[in-house]
Design a protein around this motif. Structure first.
Motif, PDB file in Angstrom:
ATOM      1  N   GLN A 184       4.223 -37.943  81.710  1.00 39.71           N
ATOM      2  CA  GLN A 184       4.292 -39.382  81.959  1.00 39.71           C
ATOM      3  C   GLN A 184       3.137 -40.061  81.256  1.00 39.71           C
ATOM      4  O   GLN A 184       2.024 -39.510  81.167  1.00 39.71           O
ATOM      5  CB  GLN A 184       4.210 -39.658  83.467  1.00 39.71           C
ATOM      6  CG  GLN A 184       5.432 -39.237  84.215  1.00 39.71           C
ATOM      7  CD  GLN A 184       5.318 -39.614  85.686  1.00 39.71           C
ATOM      8  OE1 GLN A 184       4.241 -39.664  86.246  1.00 39.71           O
ATOM      9  NE2 GLN A 184       6.472 -39.864  86.304  1.00 39.71           N
ATOM     10  N   GLU A 185       3.417 -41.243  80.772  1.00 35.38           N
ATOM     11  CA  GLU A 185       2.394 -42.006  80.119  1.00 35.38           C
ATOM     12  C   GLU A 185       1.454 -42.571  81.182  1.00 35.38           C
ATOM     13  O   GLU A 185       1.885 -43.053  82.227  1.00 35.38           O
ATOM     14  CB  GLU A 185       3.033 -43.155  79.336  1.00 35.38           C
ATOM     15  CG  GLU A 185       2.082 -43.902  78.462  1.00 35.38           C
ATOM     16  CD  GLU A 185       2.817 -44.937  77.654  1.00 35.38           C
ATOM     17  OE1 GLU A 185       2.292 -46.059  77.589  1.00 35.38           O
ATOM     18  OE2 GLU A 185       3.888 -44.630  77.118  1.00 35.38           O
ATOM     19  N   LYS A 186       0.173 -42.456  80.926  1.00 33.90           N
ATOM     20  CA  LYS A 186      -0.820 -42.953  81.850  1.00 33.90           C
ATOM     21  C   LYS A 186      -0.820 -44.467  81.849  1.00 33.90           C
ATOM     22  O   LYS A 186      -0.840 -45.100  80.793  1.00 33.90           O
ATOM     23  CB  LYS A 186      -2.187 -42.431  81.462  1.00 33.90           C
ATOM     24  CG  LYS A 186      -3.232 -42.623  82.505  1.00 33.90           C
ATOM     25  CD  LYS A 186      -4.496 -41.910  82.095  1.00 33.90           C
ATOM     26  CE  LYS A 186      -5.540 -42.038  83.176  1.00 33.90           C
ATOM     27  NZ  LYS A 186      -6.774 -41.417  82.802  1.00 33.90           N
ATOM     28  N   LYS A 187      -0.801 -45.090  82.988  1.00 29.54           N
ATOM     29  CA  LYS A 187      -0.761 -46.548  83.089  1.00 29.54           C
ATOM     30  C   LYS A 187      -2.126 -47.132  83.320  1.00 29.54           C
ATOM     31  O   LYS A 187      -3.013 -46.620  83.832  1.00 29.54           O
ATOM     32  CB  LYS A 187       0.180 -46.987  84.209  1.00 29.54           C
ATOM     33  CG  LYS A 187       1.598 -46.618  83.918  1.00 29.54           C
ATOM     34  CD  LYS A 187       2.485 -47.101  85.034  1.00 29.54           C
ATOM     35  CE  LYS A 187       3.925 -46.710  84.733  1.00 29.54           C
ATOM     36  NZ  LYS A 187       4.845 -47.120  85.715  1.00 29.54           N
TER      37      LYS A 187
END
Length: 166
Positions: free
Chosen positions: A163-166
């Motif tokens: 998952q892309e880090k937010k």
């Protein structure tokens, strides 16, 4: 006539006292043990005797035996509990004083002069750990190159989410 009935009653009473033991009179040959488990609903098997109960339970056991209670429930490791017998010296003394050799023999044969302890058996069962099929160890490799990120594992399919880090 009234005197003969009274005399007959006295003779019967004395005869009864000399044909049973004090333990049989005061305690009986069985004792009730309270059995509980955490979690409730465990099956208890009493050895000797092969008796089977479900917790919580009031178990009537013969005083003349010692028992091993085995508690079991699906998904839990079985637990055991020992119930010991010990001679009740007060009953033995009463036998000797009031019923003589006959009372001693009767209470010895029936086990009525024993006391079972403890009177409460409480067992906590441990949940079994879940077993997972597969190897004990899985090695995972992550490689980043010009084509992107590649993940590989040692002989077993492994799902990986990135998952892309937010």
């Amino acid at each position: 006539m009234r005197k003969s009935n009274l005399l007959m009653s006295a003779v019967v009473l004395v005869a009864c006292l000399f044909t049973v033991g004090c333990g049989a009179i005061f305690n009986g040959t069985r004792q009730t043990i309270q059995a509980t488990s955490s979690p409730a609903g465990a099956v208890i098997k009493a050895d000797p005797g092969g008796l089977e109960f479900t917790t919580p339970a009031s178990i009537s056991l013969e005083r003349k035996n010692e028992y091993r209670l085995t508690f079991s429930k699906e998904g839990y490791t079985p637990g055991t509990f020992q119930v010991q017998k010990s001679l009740n010296a007060g009953i033995l003394l009463l036998d000797v004083l009031f019923t003589g050799l006959v009372g001693v023999v009767v209470d010895a044969a029936t086990g009525a002069w024993y006391k079972l302890s403890p009177e409460t058996a409480t067992v906590t069962l441990e949940k079994r750990s879940a077993s997972v099929d597969g190897p004990d160890r899985i090695e995972i490799g992550i490689v980043r190159d010009s084509k992107g990120v590649h993940i590989h594992s040692s002989g077993v399919s492994v799902e990986v989410r990135v998952q892309e880090k937010k």
